[in-house]
Design a protein around this motif. Structure first.
Motif, PDB file in Angstrom:
ATOM      1  N   GLU A  93      43.974  29.041  55.425  1.00 39.06           N
ATOM      2  CA  GLU A  93      43.517  30.431  55.278  1.00 39.06           C
ATOM      3  C   GLU A  93      42.917  30.694  53.902  1.00 39.06           C
ATOM      4  O   GLU A  93      42.448  31.789  53.629  1.00 39.06           O
ATOM      5  CB  GLU A  93      44.679  31.409  55.505  1.00 39.06           C
ATOM      6  CG  GLU A  93      45.068  31.541  56.952  1.00 39.06           C
ATOM      7  CD  GLU A  93      46.225  32.523  57.156  1.00 39.06           C
ATOM      8  OE1 GLU A  93      46.681  33.165  56.183  1.00 39.06           O
ATOM      9  OE2 GLU A  93      46.671  32.631  58.307  1.00 39.06           O
ATOM     10  N   THR A 113      45.087  33.394  45.645  1.00 38.38           N
ATOM     11  CA  THR A 113      44.976  33.982  46.993  1.00 38.38           C
ATOM     12  C   THR A 113      43.498  33.978  47.407  1.00 38.38           C
ATOM     13  O   THR A 113      42.612  33.941  46.553  1.00 38.38           O
ATOM     14  CB  THR A 113      45.520  35.428  46.999  1.00 38.38           C
ATOM     15  OG1 THR A 113      44.776  36.196  46.054  1.00 38.38           O
ATOM     16  CG2 THR A 113      46.990  35.484  46.653  1.00 38.38           C
ATOM     17  N   ASN A 131      42.384  39.142  54.169  1.00 39.32           N
ATOM     18  CA  ASN A 131      43.681  38.610  54.568  1.00 39.32           C
ATOM     19  C   ASN A 131      44.687  39.756  54.509  1.00 39.32           C
ATOM     20  O   ASN A 131      44.757  40.471  53.506  1.00 39.32           O
ATOM     21  CB  ASN A 131      44.075  37.484  53.601  1.00 39.32           C
ATOM     22  CG  ASN A 131      45.436  36.926  53.920  1.00 39.32           C
ATOM     23  OD1 ASN A 131      46.453  37.519  53.590  1.00 39.32           O
ATOM     24  ND2 ASN A 131      45.444  35.786  54.586  1.00 39.32           N
ATOM     25  N   GLU A 132      45.447  39.922  55.602  1.00 36.96           N
ATOM     26  CA  GLU A 132      46.319  41.088  55.705  1.00 36.96           C
ATOM     27  C   GLU A 132      47.358  41.145  54.583  1.00 36.96           C
ATOM     28  O   GLU A 132      47.591  42.203  53.999  1.00 36.96           O
ATOM     29  CB  GLU A 132      47.016  41.071  57.063  1.00 36.96           C
ATOM     30  CG  GLU A 132      47.555  42.419  57.425  1.00 36.96           C
ATOM     31  CD  GLU A 132      48.185  42.429  58.807  1.00 36.96           C
ATOM     32  OE1 GLU A 132      47.692  41.708  59.695  1.00 36.96           O
ATOM     33  OE2 GLU A 132      49.178  43.156  58.968  1.00 36.96           O
ATOM     34  N   ASP A 160      39.384  38.087  63.028  1.00 34.52           N
ATOM     35  CA  ASP A 160      38.371  37.207  62.466  1.00 34.52           C
ATOM     36  C   ASP A 160      36.988  37.684  62.903  1.00 34.52           C
ATOM     37  O   ASP A 160      36.072  37.781  62.104  1.00 34.52           O
ATOM     38  CB  ASP A 160      38.607  35.763  62.927  1.00 34.52           C
ATOM     39  CG  ASP A 160      37.736  34.806  62.156  1.00 34.52           C
ATOM     40  OD1 ASP A 160      37.782  34.853  60.911  1.00 34.52           O
ATOM     41  OD2 ASP A 160      36.968  34.046  62.781  1.00 34.52           O
ATOM     42  N   ARG A 194      36.179  39.914  59.836  1.00 36.32           N
ATOM     43  CA  ARG A 194      35.473  39.046  58.879  1.00 36.32           C
ATOM     44  C   ARG A 194      34.018  38.882  59.295  1.00 36.32           C
ATOM     45  O   ARG A 194      33.162  38.587  58.479  1.00 36.32           O
ATOM     46  CB  ARG A 194      36.164  37.689  58.779  1.00 36.32           C
ATOM     47  CG  ARG A 194      37.597  37.807  58.287  1.00 36.32           C
ATOM     48  CD  ARG A 194      38.166  36.459  57.851  1.00 36.32           C
ATOM     49  NE  ARG A 194      39.575  36.617  57.551  1.00 36.32           N
ATOM     50  CZ  ARG A 194      40.564  36.279  58.390  1.00 36.32           C
ATOM     51  NH1 ARG A 194      40.287  35.725  59.558  1.00 36.32           N
ATOM     52  NH2 ARG A 194      41.827  36.480  58.052  1.00 36.32           N
ATOM     53  N   ASN A 226      39.545  41.727  49.504  1.00 37.85           N
ATOM     54  CA  ASN A 226      40.775  42.515  49.654  1.00 37.85           C
ATOM     55  C   ASN A 226      40.877  43.562  48.553  1.00 37.85           C
ATOM     56  O   ASN A 226      41.260  44.707  48.794  1.00 37.85           O
ATOM     57  CB  ASN A 226      41.997  41.590  49.620  1.00 37.85           C
ATOM     58  CG  ASN A 226      41.900  40.537  50.698  1.00 37.85           C
ATOM     59  OD1 ASN A 226      42.034  40.839  51.876  1.00 37.85           O
ATOM     60  ND2 ASN A 226      41.617  39.293  50.304  1.00 37.85           N
TER      61      ASN A 226
END
Ligand code: BTN
Length: 326
Positions: A44, A61, A66-67, A87, A113, A238
């Motif tokens: 990921e 990260t 990404n949640e 996605d 995404r 994010n």
């Protein structure tokens, strides 16, 4: 989710190595299960270093949506209280509308995404390759339907403010809510109403921002650019999403307090083409004049040969130094 628990545990020990044994005891699962989830996290985009003696350390990260990363970056109280991240979706606005009809909560955020059939204003398609920020927010604000239409203006101000705060970048707003840099579009907003006209309104605010990809990935016909083209590097989607939601929450609260004049001023401060000659396209009709500003309802004010006129819909073209309209 086990993966998120592992991340939580690693994040509690920044820059330290935590043994697989310790994590497995803490989370009450086998070391093999931990190892397996760490491999998934690496896929990921998480950089996790594993040392046979010392264990695991979270180094970095991912920049991709990404949640877990997004939730940690959020500083809002209502927006993002529920997150749907896929996605790939046809359109985050379409999914958000489905969720709204099923009774979703105020502030639910839908992200993808990649969008396979992203939608723009005036029924246009919206190119949505991987690397962009394609996000829709479900809002059930304490506003009349007429005032709710101001939410798209509020969203443009929120995006401009977030980009300025995060990257010291000054983006302009082209009426009604195209975000432009040097005349090239970097983001757009699609506001849609769910439900009947006379019932409690739910609004879907769809925001599309061209971020981590090159301009070549967009149709050559578009007058568009991307954040990557402007900055020369990729950014954390994010952090960007969280920044926009923070500013949007502030704007929504201020609208609920009926601070319309403040919104008008904020919008005007960021407007491009104020005081200049512009054209308004309304179907076949072309109206030329000086762009004087916006009314309290967000309509565009134009000083024409026949006096001052206001327009609540249409497409604006600005005039370049060479005298061309774009
Ligand atoms: C415009 O035409 O300027 C508005 C573009 C809005 C695009 C966003 S991307 C996220 C959301 N989902 C969609 O299908 N459209 C909006």
């Amino acid at each position: 989710m086990l993966r998120h628990q592992i991340l939580d545990f690693l994040a509690q020990h920044p820059e330290k190595y935590v043994s697989g044994e310790r994590i497995s005891q803490q989370l009450n699962v086998t070391r093999a299960a931990i190892w397996k989830q760490i491999q998934v996290l690496k896929e990921e985009g998480f950089e996790i270093e594993g040392q046979s003696k010392n264990g695991y350390c979270l180094l970095k990260t991912p920049f991709a949506l990404n949640e877990w990363v997004l939730k940690r970056a959020l500083s809002t109280s209502s927006l993002g209280s529920k997150i749907t991240l896929e996605d790939e979706l046809k359109s985050t606005n379409v999914r958000a509308k489905e969720l709204a009809r099923q009774g979703s909560v105020h502030g639910q955020v839908v992200l993808a995404r990649l969008q396979s059939s992203g939608r723009g204003r005036l029924q246009r398609p919206w190119d949505s390759p991987r690397g962009g920020l394609w996000m829709s927010v479900v809002l059930c604000p304490n506003l009349s339907l007429a005032d709710a239409s101001k939410l798209t203006l509020a969203a443009s101000v929120a995006i401009v403010d977030a980009l300025e705060e995060l990257f010291s970048l000054r983006i302009g707003i082209k009426w009604p809510n195209d975000l432009v840099f040097n005349g090239l579009k970097i983001a757009g907003i699609l506001g849609e109403v769910v439900g009947e006209w006379n019932t409690v309104q739910t609004i879907i605010l769809g925001m599309g921002i061209n971020v981590n990809f090159s301009r070549e990935q967009l149709s050559p016909l578009l007058n568009a650019t991307t954040l990557f083209e402007i900055l020369g590097y990729e950014v954390d989607l994010n952090i960007l999403a969280a920044g926009i939601l923070k500013h949007l929450e502030k704007q929504v609260l201020s609208l609920e307090k009926r601070a319309f004049e403040e919104l008008r001023e904020n919008w005007s401060d960021r407007a491009t083409g104020l005081g200049e000659e512009v054209r308004i396209l309304r179907g076949e009709q072309v109206i030329q004049g000086i762009f004087k500003g916006i009314t309290i309802d967000g309509a565009l004010l134009l000083e024409t040969n026949d006096g001052e006129k206001s327009f609540s819909a249409g497409e604006v073209q600005l005039r370049s130094k060479a005298g061309k309209y774009f």
